[in-house]
Scaffold this motif. Structure first.
Motif, PDB file in Angstrom:
ATOM      1  N   ILE A 170     -26.766   7.040 -32.340  1.00 15.73           N
ATOM      2  CA  ILE A 170     -27.785   6.338 -32.776  1.00 15.73           C
ATOM      3  C   ILE A 170     -29.219   7.450 -33.866  1.00 15.73           C
ATOM      4  CG2 ILE A 170     -29.989   4.614 -33.942  1.00 15.73           C
ATOM      5  CD1 ILE A 170     -28.691   2.792 -31.668  1.00 15.73           C
ATOM      6  N   ASP A 171     -29.277   8.372 -32.899  1.00 20.21           N
ATOM      7  CA  ASP A 171     -29.665   9.146 -33.791  1.00 20.21           C
ATOM      8  C   ASP A 171     -29.546  10.146 -34.674  1.00 20.21           C
ATOM      9  OD1 ASP A 171     -31.741   8.604 -31.969  1.00 20.21           O
ATOM     10  OD2 ASP A 171     -31.636   9.883 -30.146  1.00 20.21           O
ATOM     11  N   MET A 172     -27.647  10.445 -34.545  1.00 20.33           N
ATOM     12  CA  MET A 172     -27.071  11.301 -35.165  1.00 20.33           C
ATOM     13  C   MET A 172     -25.911  10.131 -36.158  1.00 20.33           C
ATOM     14  SD  MET A 172     -25.959  13.875 -33.180  1.00 20.33           S
ATOM     15  CE  MET A 172     -25.092  13.634 -31.813  1.00 20.33           C
ATOM     16  N   VAL A 173     -25.774   9.207 -36.517  1.00 23.36           N
ATOM     17  CA  VAL A 173     -25.786   8.235 -37.272  1.00 23.36           C
ATOM     18  C   VAL A 173     -25.195   9.399 -38.470  1.00 23.36           C
ATOM     19  CG1 VAL A 173     -27.270   6.946 -38.255  1.00 23.36           C
ATOM     20  CG2 VAL A 173     -25.515   6.216 -38.719  1.00 23.36           C
ATOM     21  N   GLY A 174     -25.868   9.472 -39.464  1.00 25.11           N
ATOM     22  CA  GLY A 174     -26.030  10.215 -41.023  1.00 25.11           C
ATOM     23  C   GLY A 174     -24.744  10.722 -40.271  1.00 25.11           C
ATOM     24  N   GLN A 175     -24.599  12.362 -39.231  1.00 22.73           N
ATOM     25  CA  GLN A 175     -24.056  13.338 -38.917  1.00 22.73           C
ATOM     26  C   GLN A 175     -22.512  12.734 -39.164  1.00 22.73           C
ATOM     27  OE1 GLN A 175     -25.769  16.299 -36.303  1.00 22.73           O
ATOM     28  NE2 GLN A 175     -23.870  16.716 -35.605  1.00 22.73           N
ATOM     29  N   ILE A 176     -22.783  11.922 -37.571  1.00 22.04           N
ATOM     30  CA  ILE A 176     -21.405  11.611 -37.310  1.00 22.04           C
ATOM     31  C   ILE A 176     -20.927  10.188 -38.804  1.00 22.04           C
ATOM     32  CG2 ILE A 176     -20.207  10.547 -36.160  1.00 22.04           C
ATOM     33  CD1 ILE A 176     -22.392  10.614 -33.787  1.00 22.04           C
ATOM     34  N   LEU A 193     -16.152   4.880 -31.975  1.00 20.84           N
ATOM     35  CA  LEU A 193     -17.102   4.916 -30.833  1.00 20.84           C
ATOM     36  C   LEU A 193     -17.084   4.558 -29.507  1.00 20.84           C
ATOM     37  CD1 LEU A 193     -19.990   4.442 -34.150  1.00 20.84           C
ATOM     38  CD2 LEU A 193     -19.084   6.339 -33.590  1.00 20.84           C
ATOM     39  N   SER A 194     -17.939   5.406 -28.532  1.00 17.60           N
ATOM     40  CA  SER A 194     -17.533   5.060 -27.437  1.00 17.60           C
ATOM     41  C   SER A 194     -19.043   4.956 -26.437  1.00 17.60           C
ATOM     42  CB  SER A 194     -16.540   5.510 -26.554  1.00 17.60           C
ATOM     43  OG  SER A 194     -16.570   4.714 -25.776  1.00 17.60           O
ATOM     44  N   GLY A 195     -19.278   5.061 -25.125  1.00 19.49           N
ATOM     45  CA  GLY A 195     -20.383   5.897 -24.443  1.00 19.49           C
ATOM     46  C   GLY A 195     -21.060   4.589 -24.485  1.00 19.49           C
ATOM     47  N   ILE A 196     -21.089   2.832 -25.183  1.00 18.93           N
ATOM     48  CA  ILE A 196     -22.118   2.181 -25.430  1.00 18.93           C
ATOM     49  C   ILE A 196     -22.132   1.055 -24.580  1.00 18.93           C
ATOM     50  CG2 ILE A 196     -22.917   0.610 -27.313  1.00 18.93           C
ATOM     51  CD1 ILE A 196     -20.750   2.084 -28.927  1.00 18.93           C
ATOM     52  N   LEU A 197     -23.267   0.541 -24.201  1.00 19.13           N
ATOM     53  CA  LEU A 197     -23.609  -0.400 -23.048  1.00 19.13           C
ATOM     54  C   LEU A 197     -22.890  -1.643 -23.930  1.00 19.13           C
ATOM     55  CD1 LEU A 197     -25.993   0.815 -20.380  1.00 19.13           C
ATOM     56  CD2 LEU A 197     -23.485   0.695 -19.859  1.00 19.13           C
ATOM     57  N   ALA A 198     -23.398  -2.713 -22.522  1.00 23.16           N
ATOM     58  CA  ALA A 198     -22.679  -3.898 -23.264  1.00 23.16           C
ATOM     59  C   ALA A 198     -24.045  -4.449 -24.409  1.00 23.16           C
ATOM     60  CB  ALA A 198     -21.647  -4.796 -23.186  1.00 23.16           C
ATOM     61  N   GLU A 199     -25.044  -4.681 -23.777  1.00 22.83           N
ATOM     62  CA  GLU A 199     -25.834  -4.425 -24.408  1.00 22.83           C
ATOM     63  C   GLU A 199     -26.630  -4.019 -25.570  1.00 22.83           C
ATOM     64  OE1 GLU A 199     -27.761  -2.404 -19.769  1.00 22.83           O
ATOM     65  OE2 GLU A 199     -25.868  -4.167 -21.114  1.00 22.83           O
ATOM     66  N   GLN A 200     -25.940  -2.994 -25.378  1.00 17.67           N
ATOM     67  CA  GLN A 200     -27.073  -0.963 -26.828  1.00 17.67           C
ATOM     68  C   GLN A 200     -25.989  -1.499 -27.966  1.00 17.67           C
ATOM     69  OE1 GLN A 200     -25.510   1.768 -24.517  1.00 17.67           O
ATOM     70  NE2 GLN A 200     -27.388   1.774 -24.039  1.00 17.67           N
ATOM     71  N   ALA A 201     -24.818  -2.670 -27.633  1.00 21.64           N
ATOM     72  CA  ALA A 201     -23.473  -2.460 -28.724  1.00 21.64           C
ATOM     73  C   ALA A 201     -24.229  -3.132 -30.306  1.00 21.64           C
ATOM     74  CB  ALA A 201     -22.649  -3.864 -28.686  1.00 21.64           C
ATOM     75  N   ASP A 202     -25.719  -3.983 -30.660  1.00 24.93           N
ATOM     76  CA  ASP A 202     -25.617  -4.257 -31.363  1.00 24.93           C
ATOM     77  C   ASP A 202     -26.617  -3.619 -32.051  1.00 24.93           C
ATOM     78  OD1 ASP A 202     -25.289  -7.248 -31.278  1.00 24.93           O
ATOM     79  OD2 ASP A 202     -26.289  -8.213 -30.575  1.00 24.93           O
ATOM     80  N   SER A 203     -27.357  -2.245 -31.515  1.00 26.25           N
ATOM     81  CA  SER A 203     -27.952  -1.830 -32.475  1.00 26.25           C
ATOM     82  C   SER A 203     -27.465  -0.198 -32.901  1.00 26.25           C
ATOM     83  CB  SER A 203     -29.296  -0.556 -31.112  1.00 26.25           C
ATOM     84  OG  SER A 203     -30.260  -1.245 -30.435  1.00 26.25           O
ATOM     85  N   ILE A 219     -24.122  -0.943 -33.613  1.00 25.39           N
ATOM     86  CA  ILE A 219     -23.311  -1.660 -35.343  1.00 25.39           C
ATOM     87  C   ILE A 219     -24.590  -1.600 -36.183  1.00 25.39           C
ATOM     88  CG2 ILE A 219     -22.990  -3.879 -35.898  1.00 25.39           C
ATOM     89  CD1 ILE A 219     -21.979  -4.559 -33.070  1.00 25.39           C
ATOM     90  N   ASP A 220     -25.438  -2.019 -36.161  1.00 27.33           N
ATOM     91  CA  ASP A 220     -26.689  -1.814 -36.968  1.00 27.33           C
ATOM     92  C   ASP A 220     -27.386  -0.565 -37.901  1.00 27.33           C
ATOM     93  OD1 ASP A 220     -27.326  -4.981 -36.168  1.00 27.33           O
ATOM     94  OD2 ASP A 220     -28.928  -4.211 -35.383  1.00 27.33           O
ATOM     95  N   ALA A 221     -27.118   0.571 -37.190  1.00 22.57           N
ATOM     96  CA  ALA A 221     -26.621   1.458 -37.451  1.00 22.57           C
ATOM     97  C   ALA A 221     -25.962   2.325 -38.125  1.00 22.57           C
ATOM     98  CB  ALA A 221     -27.411   2.743 -36.204  1.00 22.57           C
ATOM     99  N   TYR A 222     -24.831   1.668 -38.012  1.00 18.88           N
ATOM    100  CA  TYR A 222     -23.855   2.243 -38.240  1.00 18.88           C
ATOM    101  C   TYR A 222     -23.066   1.639 -39.379  1.00 18.88           C
ATOM    102  CZ  TYR A 222     -23.278   6.270 -35.523  1.00 18.88           C
ATOM    103  OH  TYR A 222     -23.467   7.443 -34.948  1.00 18.88           O
ATOM    104  N   GLN A 223     -23.102   0.254 -39.117  1.00 21.95           N
ATOM    105  CA  GLN A 223     -22.742  -0.837 -40.436  1.00 21.95           C
ATOM    106  C   GLN A 223     -22.914  -0.739 -42.034  1.00 21.95           C
ATOM    107  OE1 GLN A 223     -24.907  -4.866 -39.933  1.00 21.95           O
ATOM    108  NE2 GLN A 223     -22.799  -5.576 -39.062  1.00 21.95           N
ATOM    109  N   PRO A 224     -24.082   0.340 -42.173  1.00 23.45           N
ATOM    110  CA  PRO A 224     -24.228   0.369 -43.477  1.00 23.45           C
ATOM    111  C   PRO A 224     -22.832   2.029 -44.225  1.00 23.45           C
ATOM    112  CG  PRO A 224     -26.007   0.914 -42.462  1.00 23.45           C
ATOM    113  CD  PRO A 224     -25.480   0.753 -41.678  1.00 23.45           C
ATOM    114  N   PHE A 225     -22.582   2.476 -42.848  1.00 22.91           N
ATOM    115  CA  PHE A 225     -21.313   3.311 -43.668  1.00 22.91           C
ATOM    116  C   PHE A 225     -20.167   3.494 -42.673  1.00 22.91           C
ATOM    117  CE2 PHE A 225     -24.978   5.711 -41.497  1.00 22.91           C
ATOM    118  CZ  PHE A 225     -25.597   6.215 -43.289  1.00 22.91           C
TER     119      PHE A 225
END
Length: 294
Positions: free
Chosen positions: A238-244, A256-266, A268-274
């Motif tokens: 999330i912190d590096m969304v623009g860079q990645i 994207l991986s390394g994401i716990l199930a309960e973190q997925a929505d956060s 998704i919200d960060a990357y949906q614009p891209f």
């Protein structure tokens, strides 16, 4: 050769001081272990995060008197800060081979084998990636890596440029090359990971198609890729969304991986614009997100 193993439980603030003190007393190695079954998922980049109650474990040669080590340590720290002392004599082992007893060939999407040395699988219409446990994360046994390997083996990467961002052992970059990618970049903040990725590339005979580098070295290349895989953790993703997201060409693919199930929505919200995101894929407690760059 056998060793004296001395361990004690203390707080997260005191643990590094105890570890340093054990080292000053001649320990040949000092490690940390969770003392109270408390998971630690989200260290910041470059941060070493330990547990609220940590067992500090030190190995000493047999000439050392464990009781004397304890006595000297208690003179340096408050006695109530250190609890549950344990003294053991342990036999030396070939630690890598011990781990290998539990590491067996794995097959992904019917196309990609990941195998330890000596257990290579050679089947028609498959490729075999040779990888042994080492100093850098990534053998395919953990769900976060397995999810990415499954994606790679299920998609056509022939002739494509691939970036493995947070490469660890380099397993994803090497897998992509074995599956037909033209070029791969393996990037990690840990110099040990860069060394491991380079060694594994040689082991798999793809060293001429891979560049392994630290982030600051990679930034200077200005490379963008057809496929970017980032197997890190939710917070840095999330912190590096623009860079990645910026590493992917238009209409390219991002995994994207390394994401716990309960973190997925956060995430998704960060990357949906891209990205045009596909439905999340879950294995155990972990989730893979993938999509096409807008």
């Amino acid at each position: 050769m056998a060793w004296h193993q001395i361990s004690v439980i203390t707080s997260e603030n005191t643990a590094p001081k105890v570890a340093d003190f054990f080292s000053d007393l001649g320990a040949v190695s000092v490690t940390y272990m969770d003392a109270k079954d408390e998971p630690v998922y989200e260290p910041a980049i470059g941060e070493i995060k330990i547990w609220a109650q940590t067992r500090v474990i030190a190995l000493y040669e047999l000439t050392v008197d464990p009781a004397n080590m304890k006595s000297r340590t208690l003179k340096h720290f408050q006695q109530e800060a250190l609890e549950d002392w344990v003294f053991e004599e342990i036999a030396d082992q070939a630690w890598e081979r011990t781990w290998m007893e539990y590491y067996r060939p794995m097959k992904f999407a019917g196309k990609l084998w990941v195998c330890p040395t000596g257990q290579e699988q050679r089947e028609e219409n498959t490729v075999c990636l040779i990888l042994d446990p080492g100093l850098a994360f990534g053998t395919g046994t953990h769900p976060t890596t397995a999810l990415c390997l499954e994606w790679l083996a299920s998609h056509d990467v022939t002739g494509k440029t691939v970036i493995d961002y947070g490469c660890g052992s380099g397993i994803l970059a090497i897998a992509a090359l074995l599956l037909g990618a033209r070029m791969a970049y393996a990037v990690d903040i840990d110099p040990q990971a860069i060394t491991a990725a380079e060694d594994n590339a040689v082991k798999n005979n793809v060293q001429d198609k891979i560049i392994c580098c630290l982030p600051e070295q990679f930034k200077a290349t200005n490379v963008k890729a057809d496929v970017v895989l980032a197997n890190i953790l939710a917070k840095p993703l999330i912190d590096m969304v623009g860079q990645i997201a910026g590493l992917v060409i238009s209409k390219g693919q991002l995994v994207l991986s390394g994401i716990l199930a309960e973190q997925a929505d956060s995430v998704i919200d960060a990357y949906q614009p891209f990205l045009l995101l596909n439905k999340p894929v879950q294995q155990d407690d972990w989730v893979r997100l993938a999509g096409i760059k807008r």
